[in-house]
Design a protein around this motif. Structure first.
Motif, PDB file in Angstrom:
ATOM      1  N   GLU A 143      49.310  28.536 -16.963  1.00  0.00           N
ATOM      2  CA  GLU A 143      50.155  28.537 -15.765  1.00  0.00           C
ATOM      3  C   GLU A 143      49.258  28.092 -14.615  1.00  0.00           C
ATOM      4  N   THR A 144      49.629  26.992 -13.962  1.00  0.00           N
ATOM      5  CA  THR A 144      48.760  26.435 -12.930  1.00  0.00           C
ATOM      6  C   THR A 144      49.550  25.975 -11.708  1.00  0.00           C
ATOM      7  N   VAL A 145      48.810  25.686 -10.662  1.00  0.00           N
ATOM      8  CA  VAL A 145      49.331  24.958  -9.511  1.00  0.00           C
ATOM      9  C   VAL A 145      48.341  23.845  -9.183  1.00  0.00           C
ATOM     10  N   CYS A 146      48.851  22.776  -8.612  1.00  0.00           N
ATOM     11  CA  CYS A 146      48.015  21.651  -8.202  1.00  0.00           C
ATOM     12  C   CYS A 146      48.186  21.432  -6.703  1.00  0.00           C
ATOM     13  N   HIS A 147      47.063  21.356  -6.010  1.00  0.00           N
ATOM     14  CA  HIS A 147      47.058  21.191  -4.563  1.00  0.00           C
ATOM     15  C   HIS A 147      46.840  19.750  -4.106  1.00  0.00           C
ATOM     16  N   ALA A 191      47.752  30.097  -0.261  1.00  0.00           N
ATOM     17  CA  ALA A 191      47.131  31.075  -1.150  1.00  0.00           C
ATOM     18  C   ALA A 191      48.022  31.259  -2.376  1.00  0.00           C
ATOM     19  N   THR A 192      47.428  31.239  -3.566  1.00  0.00           N
ATOM     20  CA  THR A 192      48.220  31.315  -4.791  1.00  0.00           C
ATOM     21  C   THR A 192      47.967  32.567  -5.628  1.00  0.00           C
ATOM     22  N   GLY A 193      46.848  33.214  -5.445  1.00  0.00           N
ATOM     23  CA  GLY A 193      46.496  34.347  -6.283  1.00  0.00           C
ATOM     24  C   GLY A 193      45.913  33.949  -7.627  1.00  0.00           C
ATOM     25  N   ALA A 194      45.682  32.663  -7.844  1.00  0.00           N
ATOM     26  CA  ALA A 194      45.114  32.199  -9.108  1.00  0.00           C
ATOM     27  C   ALA A 194      43.732  32.807  -9.322  1.00  0.00           C
ATOM     28  N   VAL A 195      43.427  33.136 -10.577  1.00  0.00           N
ATOM     29  CA  VAL A 195      42.134  33.742 -10.889  1.00  0.00           C
ATOM     30  C   VAL A 195      41.051  32.703 -11.165  1.00  0.00           C
ATOM     31  N   ARG A 196      41.444  31.463 -11.391  1.00  0.00           N
ATOM     32  CA  ARG A 196      40.491  30.367 -11.596  1.00  0.00           C
ATOM     33  C   ARG A 196      40.835  29.248 -10.628  1.00  0.00           C
ATOM     34  N   SER A 197      39.814  28.716  -9.958  1.00  0.00           N
ATOM     35  CA  SER A 197      40.016  27.628  -8.997  1.00  0.00           C
ATOM     36  C   SER A 197      39.070  26.482  -9.326  1.00  0.00           C
ATOM     37  N   PHE A 198      39.594  25.280  -9.172  1.00  0.00           N
ATOM     38  CA  PHE A 198      38.818  24.078  -9.452  1.00  0.00           C
ATOM     39  C   PHE A 198      38.985  23.103  -8.292  1.00  0.00           C
ATOM     40  N   GLU A 199      37.867  22.621  -7.789  1.00  0.00           N
ATOM     41  CA  GLU A 199      37.893  21.662  -6.689  1.00  0.00           C
ATOM     42  C   GLU A 199      38.652  20.393  -7.092  1.00  0.00           C
ATOM     43  N   ARG A 200      38.497  19.982  -8.312  1.00  0.00           N
ATOM     44  CA  ARG A 200      39.241  18.856  -8.888  1.00  0.00           C
ATOM     45  C   ARG A 200      39.851  19.351 -10.199  1.00  0.00           C
ATOM     46  N   PHE A 219      56.363  33.854 -13.593  1.00  0.00           N
ATOM     47  CA  PHE A 219      55.315  32.845 -13.413  1.00  0.00           C
ATOM     48  C   PHE A 219      54.328  33.297 -12.345  1.00  0.00           C
ATOM     49  N   ALA A 220      53.052  33.213 -12.672  1.00  0.00           N
ATOM     50  CA  ALA A 220      51.981  33.511 -11.719  1.00  0.00           C
ATOM     51  C   ALA A 220      50.839  32.555 -12.022  1.00  0.00           C
ATOM     52  N   PRO A 221      50.478  31.698 -11.094  1.00  0.00           N
ATOM     53  CA  PRO A 221      49.429  30.733 -11.409  1.00  0.00           C
ATOM     54  C   PRO A 221      48.123  31.423 -11.806  1.00  0.00           C
ATOM     55  N   TRP A 222      47.636  31.070 -12.962  1.00  0.00           N
ATOM     56  CA  TRP A 222      46.370  31.594 -13.459  1.00  0.00           C
ATOM     57  C   TRP A 222      45.228  30.714 -12.975  1.00  0.00           C
ATOM     58  N   ALA A 223      45.513  29.421 -12.849  1.00  0.00           N
ATOM     59  CA  ALA A 223      44.503  28.475 -12.372  1.00  0.00           C
ATOM     60  C   ALA A 223      45.107  27.593 -11.292  1.00  0.00           C
ATOM     61  N   GLU A 224      44.253  27.151 -10.386  1.00  0.00           N
ATOM     62  CA  GLU A 224      44.667  26.165  -9.383  1.00  0.00           C
ATOM     63  C   GLU A 224      43.676  25.020  -9.414  1.00  0.00           C
ATOM     64  N   THR A 225      44.219  23.806  -9.268  1.00  0.00           N
ATOM     65  CA  THR A 225      43.393  22.607  -9.321  1.00  0.00           C
ATOM     66  C   THR A 225      43.498  21.838  -8.011  1.00  0.00           C
ATOM     67  N   GLN A 226      42.560  20.938  -7.836  1.00  0.00           N
ATOM     68  CA  GLN A 226      42.508  20.046  -6.669  1.00  0.00           C
ATOM     69  C   GLN A 226      42.398  20.835  -5.360  1.00  0.00           C
ATOM     70  N   THR A 227      41.646  21.920  -5.367  1.00  0.00           N
ATOM     71  CA  THR A 227      41.511  22.727  -4.153  1.00  0.00           C
ATOM     72  C   THR A 227      40.766  21.994  -3.048  1.00  0.00           C
ATOM     73  N   ALA A 228      40.135  20.878  -3.372  1.00  0.00           N
ATOM     74  CA  ALA A 228      39.498  20.056  -2.342  1.00  0.00           C
ATOM     75  C   ALA A 228      40.545  19.512  -1.366  1.00  0.00           C
ATOM     76  N   GLU A 229      41.803  19.434  -1.804  1.00  0.00           N
ATOM     77  CA  GLU A 229      42.884  18.921  -0.969  1.00  0.00           C
ATOM     78  C   GLU A 229      43.854  20.021  -0.532  1.00  0.00           C
ATOM     79  N   LYS A 230      43.496  21.249  -0.799  1.00  0.00           N
ATOM     80  CA  LYS A 230      44.344  22.407  -0.511  1.00  0.00           C
ATOM     81  C   LYS A 230      44.562  22.571   0.991  1.00  0.00           C
TER      82      LYS A 230
END
Length: 156
Positions: free
Chosen positions: A30-34, A126-135, A110-121
Motif C-alpha cells: 500500500e503506497t502513495v506517490c508524491h 503527511a501520510t503516516g507511511a512507515v517507509r519513505s523514499f526520496e525517489r 487502506f493506509a499507506p505503508w510506503a511513500e515514494t517521490q518525497t523529493a517532490e512532496k
C-alpha cells in the motif's frame, strides 16, 4: 492502529461506476506517490496505490482508455466517461498493476505503508507511511519491501 484488510475478493470502480474491477489477491504493498505527475493527475498532494499482482486484478465491467502517462514505461487506464484514473499497467513483464486504492468500494482500511517521490512532496502533505523514499526504490529492493509489508500488515 491500521484496520485489517477485509476478506477477499474486494471490488471497486470509477466515479460513475461504468468501470468495475475485482481484487482476488492481497496487495504487494500500500503506497502513495508524491511526484508532480501524480499531483497533477489527482489534483491533490499524491496518488494512492495498491501494488497488485497481475493475476489478482481484473476489470469486470466496462472498458478503460489510456490517458495521462502512456508510452515506454507504463499506461494510465481511465474510465472514458468520468475520466477517473483507475489503474496503471507498467510496460513489459513486470508482474504487477498499480490500482488506485481509494477506488475500492470500502477503502477505509487502506493506509499507506510506503511513500515514494518525497523529493517532490508538498511541505504540508503527511501520510503516516512507515517507509519513505526520496525517489522510487530500486527494482531489486521490492522483494524485501514486499516481504516486510506483508509481515507488518499480517498478510500471509
Amino acid at each position: 492502529m491500521v484496520d485489517a484488510m477485509p476478506a477477499l475478493p474486494l471490488e471497486g470502480g470509477c466515479r460513475c461506476g461504468r468501470v468495475r474491477f475485482r481484487l482476488t489477491a492481497a496487495p504487494w504493498m500500500e503506497t502513495v506517490c508524491h511526484c508532480r505527475g501524480c499531483q497533477r493527475m489527482t489534483a491533490s498532494a499524491f496518488s494512492t496505490t495498491l501494488i497488485m499482482p497481475e493475476d489478482g486484478f481484473a476489470v469486470i465491467a466496462g472498458e478503460t482508455v489510456v490517458g495521462g502517462l502512456h508510452g515506454d514505461e507504463a499506461d494510465h487506464h481511465h474510465c472514458d466517461w468520468c475520466k477517473s484514473w483507475v489503474f496503471t499497467r507498467p510496460r513489459g513483464p513486470m508482474g504487477f498493476v498499480n490500482v488506485r486504492a481509494t477506488l475500492i468500494d470500502d477503502a477505509g482500511w487502506f493506509a499507506p505503508w510506503a511513500e515514494t517521490q518525497t523529493a517532490e512532496k508538498l511541505p504540508w502533505a503527511a501520510t503516516g507511511a512507515v517507509r519513505s523514499f526520496e525517489r522510487f526504490p530500486a527494482m531489486d529492493e521490492y522483494e524485501g519491501l514486499i516481504a516486510a509489508y506483508r509481515t507488518e500488515r499480517g498478510i500471509a
